[in-house]
Design a protein around this motif. Structure first.
Motif, PDB file in Angstrom:
ATOM      1  N   VAL A  63       0.878  -1.171   0.000  1.00 22.51           N
ATOM      2  CA  VAL A  63       0.000   0.000   0.000  1.00 22.51           C
ATOM      3  C   VAL A  63       0.917   1.223   0.000  1.00 22.51           C
ATOM      4  CG1 VAL A  63      -1.831   1.229   1.216  1.00 22.51           C
ATOM      5  CG2 VAL A  63      -1.723  -1.277   1.320  1.00 22.51           C
ATOM      6  N   PRO A  64       0.987   1.913  -1.143  1.00 25.26           N
ATOM      7  CA  PRO A  64       1.877   3.065  -1.208  1.00 25.26           C
ATOM      8  C   PRO A  64       1.186   4.336  -0.719  1.00 25.26           C
ATOM      9  CG  PRO A  64       1.046   2.532  -3.398  1.00 25.26           C
ATOM     10  CD  PRO A  64       0.334   1.636  -2.426  1.00 25.26           C
ATOM     11  N   MET A  65       1.922   5.154   0.006  1.00 25.81           N
ATOM     12  CA  MET A  65       1.364   6.436   0.470  1.00 25.81           C
ATOM     13  C   MET A  65       2.478   7.463   0.632  1.00 25.81           C
ATOM     14  SD  MET A  65       0.447   5.276   4.369  1.00 25.81           S
ATOM     15  CE  MET A  65      -0.499   3.873   3.751  1.00 25.81           C
ATOM     16  N   PHE A  66       2.096   8.724   0.582  1.00 26.25           N
ATOM     17  CA  PHE A  66       3.056   9.788   0.853  1.00 26.25           C
ATOM     18  C   PHE A  66       3.123  10.045   2.353  1.00 26.25           C
ATOM     19  CE2 PHE A  66       1.531  11.305  -3.456  1.00 26.25           C
ATOM     20  CZ  PHE A  66       2.697  10.991  -4.120  1.00 26.25           C
ATOM     21  N   VAL A  67       4.323  10.297   2.842  1.00 28.74           N
ATOM     22  CA  VAL A  67       4.474  10.746   4.236  1.00 28.74           C
ATOM     23  C   VAL A  67       5.460  11.909   4.251  1.00 28.74           C
ATOM     24  CG1 VAL A  67       3.957   8.518   5.336  1.00 28.74           C
ATOM     25  CG2 VAL A  67       6.304   9.030   4.707  1.00 28.74           C
ATOM     26  N   GLU A  68       5.222  12.841   5.162  1.00 30.20           N
ATOM     27  CA  GLU A  68       6.149  13.967   5.318  1.00 30.20           C
ATOM     28  C   GLU A  68       7.191  13.564   6.353  1.00 30.20           C
ATOM     29  OE1 GLU A  68       5.966  16.721   3.406  1.00 30.20           O
ATOM     30  OE2 GLU A  68       4.316  15.673   2.417  1.00 30.20           O
ATOM     31  N   VAL A  69       8.444  13.715   6.002  1.00 29.58           N
ATOM     32  CA  VAL A  69       9.515  13.364   6.952  1.00 29.58           C
ATOM     33  C   VAL A  69      10.449  14.563   7.112  1.00 29.58           C
ATOM     34  CG1 VAL A  69       9.419  10.887   6.472  1.00 29.58           C
ATOM     35  CG2 VAL A  69      10.971  12.312   5.154  1.00 29.58           C
ATOM     36  N   GLN A  70      11.038  14.638   8.291  1.00 32.82           N
ATOM     37  CA  GLN A  70      11.964  15.718   8.619  1.00 32.82           C
ATOM     38  C   GLN A  70      13.384  15.215   8.355  1.00 32.82           C
ATOM     39  OE1 GLN A  70      10.318  18.426   9.851  1.00 32.82           O
ATOM     40  NE2 GLN A  70      12.104  19.765  10.064  1.00 32.82           N
ATOM     41  N   ILE A  71      14.089  15.877   7.455  1.00 31.20           N
ATOM     42  CA  ILE A  71      15.505  15.527   7.200  1.00 31.20           C
ATOM     43  C   ILE A  71      16.306  16.766   7.583  1.00 31.20           C
ATOM     44  CG2 ILE A  71      17.204  14.812   5.467  1.00 31.20           C
ATOM     45  CD1 ILE A  71      15.096  12.702   5.568  1.00 31.20           C
ATOM     46  N   GLY A  72      16.989  16.708   8.718  1.00 26.81           N
ATOM     47  CA  GLY A  72      17.670  17.899   9.234  1.00 26.81           C
ATOM     48  C   GLY A  72      16.611  18.956   9.519  1.00 26.81           C
ATOM     49  N   ASP A  73      16.732  20.135   8.914  1.00 28.06           N
ATOM     50  CA  ASP A  73      15.714  21.176   9.140  1.00 28.06           C
ATOM     51  C   ASP A  73      14.749  21.291   7.965  1.00 28.06           C
ATOM     52  OD1 ASP A  73      17.485  22.195   7.348  1.00 28.06           O
ATOM     53  OD2 ASP A  73      17.836  24.096   8.379  1.00 28.06           O
ATOM     54  N   GLN A  74      14.798  20.296   7.070  1.00 26.79           N
ATOM     55  CA  GLN A  74      13.915  20.325   5.899  1.00 26.79           C
ATOM     56  C   GLN A  74      12.804  19.290   6.003  1.00 26.79           C
ATOM     57  OE1 GLN A  74      16.389  19.948   2.299  1.00 26.79           O
ATOM     58  NE2 GLN A  74      15.701  22.045   1.889  1.00 26.79           N
ATOM     59  N   GLU A  75      11.622  19.666   5.517  1.00 28.14           N
ATOM     60  CA  GLU A  75      10.537  18.695   5.404  1.00 28.14           C
ATOM     61  C   GLU A  75      10.553  18.145   3.979  1.00 28.14           C
ATOM     62  OE1 GLU A  75       5.966  19.195   6.458  1.00 28.14           O
ATOM     63  OE2 GLU A  75       7.306  18.651   8.068  1.00 28.14           O
ATOM     64  N   ARG A  76      10.603  16.822   3.874  1.00 29.15           N
ATOM     65  CA  ARG A  76      10.609  16.196   2.546  1.00 29.15           C
ATOM     66  C   ARG A  76       9.426  15.242   2.438  1.00 29.15           C
ATOM     67  NH1 ARG A  76      15.660  15.734   0.086  1.00 29.15           N
ATOM     68  NH2 ARG A  76      14.465  14.900  -1.649  1.00 29.15           N
ATOM     69  N   THR A  77       8.961  15.050   1.221  1.00 32.27           N
ATOM     70  CA  THR A  77       7.897  14.070   0.993  1.00 32.27           C
ATOM     71  C   THR A  77       8.532  12.745   0.595  1.00 32.27           C
ATOM     72  OG1 THR A  77       6.383  15.800   0.282  1.00 32.27           O
ATOM     73  CG2 THR A  77       5.815  13.556  -0.336  1.00 32.27           C
ATOM     74  N   ALA A  78       8.256  11.734   1.382  1.00 35.41           N
ATOM     75  CA  ALA A  78       8.751  10.396   1.090  1.00 35.41           C
ATOM     76  C   ALA A  78       7.614   9.528   0.581  1.00 35.41           C
ATOM     77  CB  ALA A  78       9.331   9.767   2.356  1.00 35.41           C
ATOM     78  N   VAL A  79       7.961   8.490  -0.164  1.00 41.89           N
ATOM     79  CA  VAL A  79       6.986   7.455  -0.504  1.00 41.89           C
ATOM     80  C   VAL A  79       7.178   6.320   0.492  1.00 41.89           C
ATOM     81  CG1 VAL A  79       6.343   5.688  -2.206  1.00 41.89           C
ATOM     82  CG2 VAL A  79       6.820   8.031  -2.946  1.00 41.89           C
ATOM     83  N   ARG A  80       6.096   5.952   1.144  1.00 42.36           N
ATOM     84  CA  ARG A  80       6.162   4.809   2.052  1.00 42.36           C
ATOM     85  C   ARG A  80       5.347   3.666   1.467  1.00 42.36           C
ATOM     86  NH1 ARG A  80       5.399   5.711   8.362  1.00 42.36           N
ATOM     87  NH2 ARG A  80       7.369   6.800   8.003  1.00 42.36           N
ATOM     88  N   LEU A  81       5.985   2.514   1.362  1.00 39.01           N
ATOM     89  CA  LEU A  81       5.314   1.302   0.888  1.00 39.01           C
ATOM     90  C   LEU A  81       5.040   0.434   2.107  1.00 39.01           C
ATOM     91  CD1 LEU A  81       7.804   0.512  -2.051  1.00 39.01           C
ATOM     92  CD2 LEU A  81       5.649   1.796  -2.202  1.00 39.01           C
ATOM     93  N   CYS A  82       3.768   0.308   2.462  1.00 43.54           N
ATOM     94  CA  CYS A  82       3.392  -0.554   3.582  1.00 43.54           C
ATOM     95  C   CYS A  82       3.217  -1.960   3.024  1.00 43.54           C
ATOM     96  CB  CYS A  82       2.106  -0.082   4.229  1.00 43.54           C
ATOM     97  SG  CYS A  82       2.224   1.620   4.802  1.00 43.54           S
TER      98      CYS A  82
END
Lengths: 93, 93
Positions: A63-82
């Motif tokens: 089940v693929p979904m977007f998640v927002e993740v914090q990388i250092g001081d930046q917010e990035r959009t990751a793809v998460r595959l459940c």
């Protein structure tokens, strides 16, 4: 929930082995990737893990979904595959 | 089976709309991509389609696999994402 982080430089067979290992033990795993190269390696790893797990009679879906993740001081959009067993959540009442 | 072919230049929202449309009508669709850029657009499209279809109460999963495809005189390995309703195949005997 176990989280496997995949980079564009990750070997898809190594990631597949990790996915298969966690699936056998826990029945579900999240795989996370940021950027096209990493997402490609992640999905290839799920393709390979599916073959490994078929040999054990384990049928997986993702089940693929977007998640927002914090990388250092930046917010990035990751793809998460459940990654889950196909019928994990079936409840017959 | 409907097959949606995705390129690296495909807009993921447009592909998501196509996936959602076929899912509503037929209940399953295959999405195919060759190369990291195309695979990334395809998986992003499934992420977006999942949100569209949630609004219709349709819960989708995807089963990724490799397939060999003929492009001109070359054989290429594509990633095929079989998008299905979560419980399509349930049979209770």
């Amino acid at each position: 929930m176990e989280l496997i982080k995949v980079a564009a430089t990750s070997r898809s067979t190594a990631v597949a082995g990790a996915i298969a290992g966690v699936m056998r033990e826990k029945g579900q795993v999240d795989v996370q990737a940021i950027g096209a190269g990493a997402v490609n390696q992640a999905i290839k790893a799920v393709c390979i893990a599916r073959v490994y797990l078929e040999e054990d009679g384990i049928d997986i879906v993702c089940v693929p979904m977007f998640v927002e993740v914090q990388i250092g001081d930046q917010e990035r959009t990751a793809v998460r595959l459940c990654v889950q067993r196909r019928w994990t959540d079936v409840e017959i009442s």
